[in-house]
Enzyme design. Structure first.
Site, short mmCIF file in Angstrom:
data_model
loop_
_atom_site.label_atom_id
_atom_site.label_comp_id
_atom_site.label_asym_id
_atom_site.label_seq_id
_atom_site.Cartn_x
_atom_site.Cartn_y
_atom_site.Cartn_z
N CYS A 1 2.74 2.97 -9.59
CA CYS A 1 2.36 4.10 -11.28
C CYS A 1 0.18 3.69 -11.37
O CYS A 1 0.07 3.12 -9.92
CB CYS A 1 3.24 3.48 -11.77
SG CYS A 1 4.57 3.64 -12.13
N ARG B 1 -0.85 8.11 -8.15
CA ARG B 1 -0.50 6.78 -8.10
C ARG B 1 1.57 7.78 -8.24
O ARG B 1 1.63 6.91 -8.55
CB ARG B 1 -0.36 5.67 -8.15
CG ARG B 1 -2.37 5.07 -8.08
CD ARG B 1 -2.31 4.29 -8.24
NE ARG B 1 -1.92 3.14 -8.17
CZ ARG B 1 -2.04 2.06 -6.88
NH1 ARG B 1 -2.82 2.01 -5.93
NH2 ARG B 1 -0.87 1.05 -7.08
N TRP C 1 5.62 6.51 -11.90
CA TRP C 1 6.39 7.13 -10.98
C TRP C 1 7.39 6.15 -11.64
O TRP C 1 7.38 5.33 -11.19
CB TRP C 1 5.52 7.07 -9.37
CG TRP C 1 6.03 7.64 -8.54
CD1 TRP C 1 6.05 8.57 -7.68
CD2 TRP C 1 7.35 7.44 -7.95
NE1 TRP C 1 6.82 9.45 -6.83
CE2 TRP C 1 7.59 8.13 -6.64
CE3 TRP C 1 7.99 5.76 -7.13
CZ2 TRP C 1 7.96 8.11 -4.95
CZ3 TRP C 1 9.02 6.39 -6.67
CH2 TRP C 1 8.95 6.56 -5.75
N ASN D 1 2.72 -1.16 -13.44
CA ASN D 1 3.73 -1.61 -11.96
C ASN D 1 4.11 -1.64 -11.39
O ASN D 1 3.27 -3.42 -11.34
CB ASN D 1 1.46 -0.67 -11.17
CG ASN D 1 1.90 0.24 -9.73
OD1 ASN D 1 3.40 0.34 -9.39
ND2 ASN D 1 1.02 -0.32 -8.95
N GLY D 2 5.28 -1.71 -10.20
CA GLY D 2 6.12 -2.54 -9.51
C GLY D 2 7.66 -2.34 -10.13
O GLY D 2 8.27 -1.73 -11.29
N GLU E 1 5.23 13.47 12.44
CA GLU E 1 4.15 13.33 11.58
C GLU E 1 4.26 15.07 11.33
O GLU E 1 4.32 15.28 10.06
CB GLU E 1 2.57 12.86 12.59
CG GLU E 1 1.76 13.26 11.31
CD GLU E 1 1.74 12.79 9.90
OE1 GLU E 1 2.85 11.98 9.71
OE2 GLU E 1 0.96 13.26 9.35
N LYS F 1 4.71 15.84 7.64
CA LYS F 1 4.12 16.73 6.55
C LYS F 1 4.87 17.94 6.25
O LYS F 1 4.53 18.47 4.88
CB LYS F 1 2.77 17.43 7.23
CG LYS F 1 1.69 16.32 7.75
CD LYS F 1 0.71 16.00 6.58
CE LYS F 1 1.08 14.39 5.81
NZ LYS F 1 0.91 13.75 6.28
N GLU G 1 7.21 16.56 3.12
CA GLU G 1 6.87 16.34 1.61
C GLU G 1 5.73 17.46 1.11
O GLU G 1 5.71 17.17 -0.45
CB GLU G 1 5.61 14.84 1.73
CG GLU G 1 4.11 15.26 3.02
CD GLU G 1 3.47 13.88 3.47
OE1 GLU G 1 4.46 12.65 2.87
OE2 GLU G 1 2.64 13.63 4.27
N HIS H 1 21.24 16.83 23.36
CA HIS H 1 22.45 15.43 22.73
C HIS H 1 22.72 16.14 21.61
O HIS H 1 23.70 14.98 20.80
CB HIS H 1 21.49 14.41 23.09
CG HIS H 1 21.60 14.45 24.41
ND1 HIS H 1 22.33 13.76 25.48
CD2 HIS H 1 19.78 14.19 24.59
CE1 HIS H 1 21.56 13.74 26.45
NE2 HIS H 1 20.12 14.26 26.54
N LYS I 1 0.70 7.84 -3.76
CA LYS I 1 0.08 7.61 -2.83
C LYS I 1 0.45 6.63 -2.19
O LYS I 1 -0.37 6.29 -1.49
CB LYS I 1 -1.66 7.86 -3.19
CG LYS I 1 -2.41 7.03 -2.04
CD LYS I 1 -2.74 8.86 -1.38
CE LYS I 1 -3.53 8.57 -0.20
NZ LYS I 1 -2.80 9.79 0.92
#
Ligand code: AGP
Length: 603
Positions: free
Chosen positions: A2, A27, A74, A100-101, A476, A480, A483, A499, A598
């Site tokens: 957050c 955030r 968040w 935050n946490g 990657e 992208k 997300e 496979h 972020k």
């Protein structure tokens, strides 16, 4: 993950609180709120929604106060509701906290507080902190003693800010495994979970460490040790970023702006002093065992580093995802762990470094954010200097990390004799040409990629295939896509396909293939055999290719020839643009996609 902002000022703080928390929205952004001293009581204004939405309903900018704290959330504990939004008040309303946490022992603390008569109005772990401070204040009669006593009882991680009617001029703040800094301004002081909370007003800040707390008023601040209560003499850090770099500068989204900033970011990465790279190379050369560490995008960057070190320097340096590192870590005093992190705050990576340090390993990092936890905890840091990356989705920071790993591999290759002086020079020339090539690529191909993205925006499932160094590019690129568009994209090595996953191929599954230049020889041929496998089963194949004569694809984007060394970076950038334009076609919240923040500072 957050965002926390706080201001104590000689001037009314509505605008600053709003701006502080607005700049931190990357955030977390499911709800937000402010608490401020309004004469003899604390007033809280909060709701679900973005900072602008909540400001529209609650008039944050218009509030009239000189001391206040703000938060953008968040969600971790408790749903996204107005009740669960921060700040949280104690029973009597005389303490307000933002956090935050995650408080690991909140259930036990809550039980105790319920027995003592406290009543809760949210499902969050944070609310217990406000009640706990109030309880300790009742017992001890002193606000600082109550604050310290409450902090000592907390287990887990926190960055915290608190205001109280019992000390109305000051903000109390503290950190344990979550970033918190104090901004030192003129006629105002600030607290923030990072520089963005106050960068418009001051570049001077003091970085709190675990086990420290701060007391901030409009004209002074102090930092003390939580254990001893001793006042600490903390150095002022000057943030090197220009606030203007944090603006959108005419682009519709930060993501697009940051994609366009890549030529400059790469130029900056190439101008980082060679001594920085050599010193990291010295550490790697001196270690018996080396691991590269990252998570999400930075794990893929680390994987890219593994391929670069293998192919250019003939070294075996495994990449590990930091969320799993602790379960596998066997490092010792002869080991080196090199972490890669844009934010420098990612919980999984911080904890992995801590784990490796406890086992006696040396640590190093490539980090973008100056003064971040990772930058400060490692034995050596290379600051990548990419400037602020505001979009939650990483683009320029990840590319720069790859460029720095390329420089590192070239240095080690030269030392180990796997690269001749001539070959190294050719590689360095290729790197020097890359910024210009990216500029041309972005200018010339954006329109084509946009058209392709809009054409295929309704595709529900993508396979992204690459081999060798193009494998981390595929991974990657798929991340992208996922997300920012919420469309399923699975990155996979081309050789893995046969496979099992080939069973999924039909006319609805689209495959994007990252094809190396024909000069890559076997790697090129093997990649093309994966294309054949998909085509043989009726799959649609989109090729990012360097060879205009390859006509097997249903659709292709032909890239200009470049060196083999820098070639993988060009389709990576094309994939960033493909994800960006697909997201705009689907009307996604590009800069703040759902369920992502972020800095991921939780376990
Ligand atoms: C990247 O687009 C993602 N936001 C995510 O995977 C990110 O790379 C990861 O959380 C690690 O972050 P860091 O680089 O700040 O450590």
């Amino acid at each position: 993950m957050c965002g926390i902002a706080g201001v104590a000022s000689f001037h009314s703080i509505g605008d600053r609180l709003y701006e502080g928390v607005h700049h931190l929205e990357y955030r977390g952004y499911d709800s937000c709120g402010v608490a401020f001293l309004n004469h003899d009581h604390i007033e809280v204004r909060k709701d679900i929604g973005t900072v602008d939405e909540v400001d529209g309903k609650e008039s944050i900018r218009q509030l009239n106060s000189f001391v206040g704290i703000a938060h953008t959330r968040w969600a971790t504990h408790g749903k996204v509701t107005k009740e669960n939004a921060h700040p949280h008040l104690s029973c009597r309303g005389d303490f307000a906290v933002v956090h935050n946490g995650i408080i690991a022992n909140y259930k036990a603390l809550r039980e105790g507080l319920l027995k003592a008569g406290h009543r809760f109005s949210s499902e969050t772990d944070t609310e217990i902190i406000a009640h706990l401070i109030e309880q300790r204040y009742t017992e001890l009669g002193d606000i600082e003693a109550a604050w310290v006593s409450a902090l000592t009882a907390l287990e887990g991680s926190y960055a915290l800010a608190m205001i109280s009617t019992n000390d109305p001029q000051r903000i109390y703040c503290a950190r344990h495994e979550g970033p918190l800094i104090i901004g030192v301004g003129s006629e105002s002081n600030y607290v923030g979970s990072d520089f963005n909370a106050f960068i418009d007003y001051t570049k001077n800040c003091v970085i709190l460490e675990d086990g420290e707390y701060g007391i901030v008023s409009k004209d002074s601040f102090s930092v003390k040790s939580l254990r001893s209560g001793e006042v600490l003499d903390k150095a002022i850090t000057v943030v090197p970023w220009d606030p203007e770099l944090s603006r959108k500068g005419g682009y519709p989204h930060y993501m697009l702006k940051e994609i366009h900033e890549q030529p400059l970011a790469v130029r900056n990465a190439l101008s980082i002093d060679a001594d920085e790279i050599t010193a990291l190379a010295d550490m790697i050369a001196g270690a018996r065992r080396v691991h590269l560490l990252g998570v999400g995008t930075t794990y893929y960057v680390a994987l890219m580093g593994q391929y670069l070190l293998a192919t250019l320097a003939d070294m075996d340096v495994p990449a590990m995802s930091s969320d799993e590192f602790r379960h596998l870590d066997r490092s010792d005093a002869h080991s080196l762990v090199v972490a890669i992190s844009q934010s420098g705050e990612t919980y999984d990576t911080v904890m992995s470094l801590r784990h490796a340090k406890e086992r006696g390993a040396k640590t190093a990092a490539i980090v973008n954010v100056v003064g971040s936890s990772i930058a400060r905890m490692v034995d050596r840091v290379v600051l990548q200097g990419s400037g602020p990356e505001v979009c939650v989705v990483s683009t320029k920071a990840a590319l720069v990390q790859m460029i720095l790993l390329t420089r590192l591999a070239l240095e080690l290759g030269a030392r180990r004799g796997t690269l001749s002086a001539t070959r190294r020079r050719e590689c360095e020339e290729a790197l020097a040409a890359l910024p210009g090539e990216i500029e041309t690529l972005v200018n010339e191909k954006s329109g084509l990629i946009r058209a392709a993205a809009y054409r295929h925006a309704q595709v529900h499932n993508w396979l992204f295939l690459g081999r060798g160094v193009y494998y981390p590019v595929a991974l990657e690129s798929a991340l992208k896509m996922k997300e920012v568009t919420y469309v399923h994209a699975e990155g996979m090595p081309g050789g893995f396909l046969k496979h099992g996953t080939l069973s999924l191929v039909d006319d609805k599954l689209y495959t994007l293939v990252f094809v190396p230049p024909p000069s890559a020889g076997e790697l090129h041929a093997m990649t093309m055999s994966s294309v054949e496998e998909v085509k043989a089963r009726g799959g649609f194949v989109f090729g990012f290719t360097f060879d205009a004569s390859e006509d097997i694809f249903d659709e292709s984007l032909v890239l200009s020839q470049t060196s083999e060394l820098t070639a993988p970076f060009l389709p990576l950038i094309c994939a960033q643009l493909l994800a960006y334009f697909t997201a705009t076609a689907l009307k996604r919240n590009v800069d703040k996609p759902r369920s992502l923040a972020k800095s991921v500072t939780v376990a």
